[in-house]
Scaffold this motif. Sequence first.
Motif: not given
Length: 978
Positions: A252-260, A267-268
């Motif tokens: 979840f640190g490297y995933t490119p997608f947001m929770q929603g 930057e993220s």
Amino acid sequence: MKEAFRKLIEKVQPAFGFLTNRKAKKGASITYQVVWNLLLLIMITVILGGAFAGAAGAGYFASLVKDEPIRSYENMKKDIYNYEETSQLYFADDVYLGKVRTDLEREEVKLDNVSEYVKDAVIATEDEYFYEHDGVVPKAIMRALFQEVTNSSTQSGGSTLTQQLIKNQILTNEVSFDRKAKEILLALRLERFFEKDEILEAYLNVSTFGRNAEGRNVAGVQSAAQGLFGVDAKDLNLPQSAFIAGLPQSPFGYTPFMQGGGLKDEESLQPGISRMNTVLKRMYDDERISQDEYNKALDYDIVGDFRKPKNDDALENYPYLTNEIQERAKELLAGILAEQDGYEEKDLTGELSEEYKTLADRAIRQNGYRIHSTVDKKIYDAMQNVAADYPNYGPAKPQLKTIDGKEQEVMEPVEVGAVLIENSTGKILSFVGGRGKGTSITEVNHATRTHRQNGSTMKPLLIYAPAMEMGKAQPGTILPDVPLYLQPGLGRPWPNNYTMSYHGLVSARYALEQSFNVPAVKLYKDIVGQRPAKYLEEMGFTNLGPDDYTNLSTSIGSLQYGVTVEENTNAYATFANGGKFVDAYIIEKITDKEGNVVFEHKSESEDVFSPQTAFLTLDMMRGVINNGTATAVKNRLKFSSDWAGKTGTGNDFHDSWFVASNPNITFGIWTGYDTPKSLKASGNLSYSMRTNYLWADLVNAAYDVNPELMKPNSTFKRPDGIVSRSFCAISGLLPSEACSKAGLVDTDLFNAKFVPTQTDKSLGTGRLVRIGDMKYLALESTPEEFSEPGMVLDPDYIEQLFGIKANPSDLIPKKDRWSNVLVAANKMADNGKAPGAPGIKASGGSISWGKHPEGDVIGYRIYKDGKKVGIVKAGDSLSYKGGNGSYHVTAVDIAGKESSPSNVVELGKKEAAEKETAADKDKSKDKDVKKQDEDKKENETEEKPKDEEKPTPDKPEDVDKDKKEEDNNSPADNGEES
């Protein structure tokens, strides 16, 4: 070893010149002895310490794993492959619907279907010696152990892929020597049982890979490939593979997608991209990719490959359907799991039932089932569109509801539930669950989960078909539609027809077509002792209460708990199947992730009614659409077919129904409010027409998709044993000569086993007196001129036939064909005296008079100049137009007694006398002109007021003396009704 040490000293001696003299030599020898002994002592100490440490370490390791059982191959295989995999849902014909919504989406994939880049990336990053070691790498373990003991800031890790798999599938993430020791032991054992590729495949299916574009958590390389890039795992390119391989370290640190859902900002995204570059570097260093591949991968725009969110959530797109499939699959699997544990279906009640449903629900969310339904996607989609756009549901109505602890008024819309079932198989081809999204717990499926009163759609199921099966009725059976007191203690007639009117003696066919309640309940009362509700059980009604077997109101749909649209519609399909019930279903097949069949539906039929009863019921229901309460659908449909159906209305107009079948399908619909309230509303369409029109629109939508299904070429097949017979419309028995003369012979279909065998005896010949709409039995003395021949109905015979007491006049339908039939009890009482003389008056060449005040007067005789010239019956217009002469009238009663003559009036003579008087006045004026001149002024004065005082409606002028005398003799002045 000592000799070797001495030779070493001798070799280095020349370098030390000062050691060449004897004294020095002696000193060196002593030093050698001391050093050697010291070194030997150290070596012995180290060896003994190492042996002791090794023994202690081995003992300590043994103590850590002493409670770990020795696992068999089968046991370890079960544990390793026991990972959650998302189950998938399908429409009919293997059309993909979507995945079961879970906390973690995973789809299993075989190693052969994974890109080589992914395999190389994972090995280079996570375990570069994967194909060389036996499950553990000792130096890596020692290094990790040293870092742990020294609390080093650098933690290089020491777990192989095999160890990581053990940790994820058998052990926990607990950080302890105990867990690490077990991990090493199990990893070594796993390597004995499994090939390297099997371990790698399991690892790739187990690992978590962050979130997909919709923000849902994913695990397994196939779900990651689809969730991040929209491709299968076998089609991942080098940069994509490197990105995915880097995710397990920090999903979840490297995933490119947001929770929603949706892509993170630039930057993220950098931590994940940096991690990808690290993976590429390790692949290059491990010589798994070339310099050129490495450089190109570094320059690759991986961000451009991240897919955009798509609306592919089954629950979001097909909420009612997704929930229904999952719920039914859960019920099926609960039974299967319980059976595997030795339980029978009857055992699954209470807590045990809930326990197995919980286990089944967990299995659906974890075991990667493929759940195939019967629902046709195209028909389903078409019906949802019609239901969403239909403009004539009727108004939303206010309803008090508790929201956040407060009672508030909300507007509650009219809801809908509908089900389309294939008759021969029981497949639910489509349904409409409601007008809401269906995702809320309060938005239940109105087609399958809500129980409502089914109104008059109950009549074929519970009254007419069972009665025909028992031989108690046939389509031509005559039933009384008259005020009946079928509910003792109520104090008023019950039941009532929806029209609040009665229709006399009617056939069962006509009563069903017009949905009359009284004859239906009367017939049900005659058979309720044989518990006809048992037929409802056999046709799939699952929620019957004890009262439903005895209450007469059940026959018109007032159930204790109600019935679902699916159950009601499914029951109607019994008639279309020739009397055989085929249970409706929606789950066609369930397979596990290996493709093994876990469940497969097999349609079975149960005999409920004979083919003859089924066909006769269908034939009666054809009339509902052709002539009865559902004729509105005929012009609404785009096509014609052999339809048979029934409308229904719940108590107080709370529920509106229509169910109909053709040889292929049965389609039923219900509309109503979730909180029961009247569907009546102002507007051009009644509540029933709104329901019927929606039914037709949904059927049209299905026809547009599949004309062959909705419009079969065949009609309902007439079975052997059906015959046509004539019967008397009064009794339903064989027609007598009197019934034939009365024109009351009808013909209908019968089950050959139950054709009438007795002859009707209800009619006799006689004479009747007709006064308006009323008919009375003539007496022997009744003048023939005021009576007419007719058929006389014996009310005692009717009472014996139907077991009822009724007002005899109510039995005769108000139809032309019945106009010459009267009931023998319809007698006019003779008051025993001659009628009083009527009063008549003349006007415009006619005479007229008022209604006679005596109730036994049946007509009037008209006399001219003392001779009878005509008669007028009491119910006709009380006037007579004749020529010049003197007229009088007499009244005649039922016994034939005649009144004294009325007053005499003249027609024609009065006008001639008035003309003669006018001529005499003209002659008088000629003889006395002088007199006229003298009186001219006076005459002008007298004429002026006559012009000014013309009669008005508000101030009538006085009439002449003759007129006043006529008025004094009028019936109105004698106190009679004018």
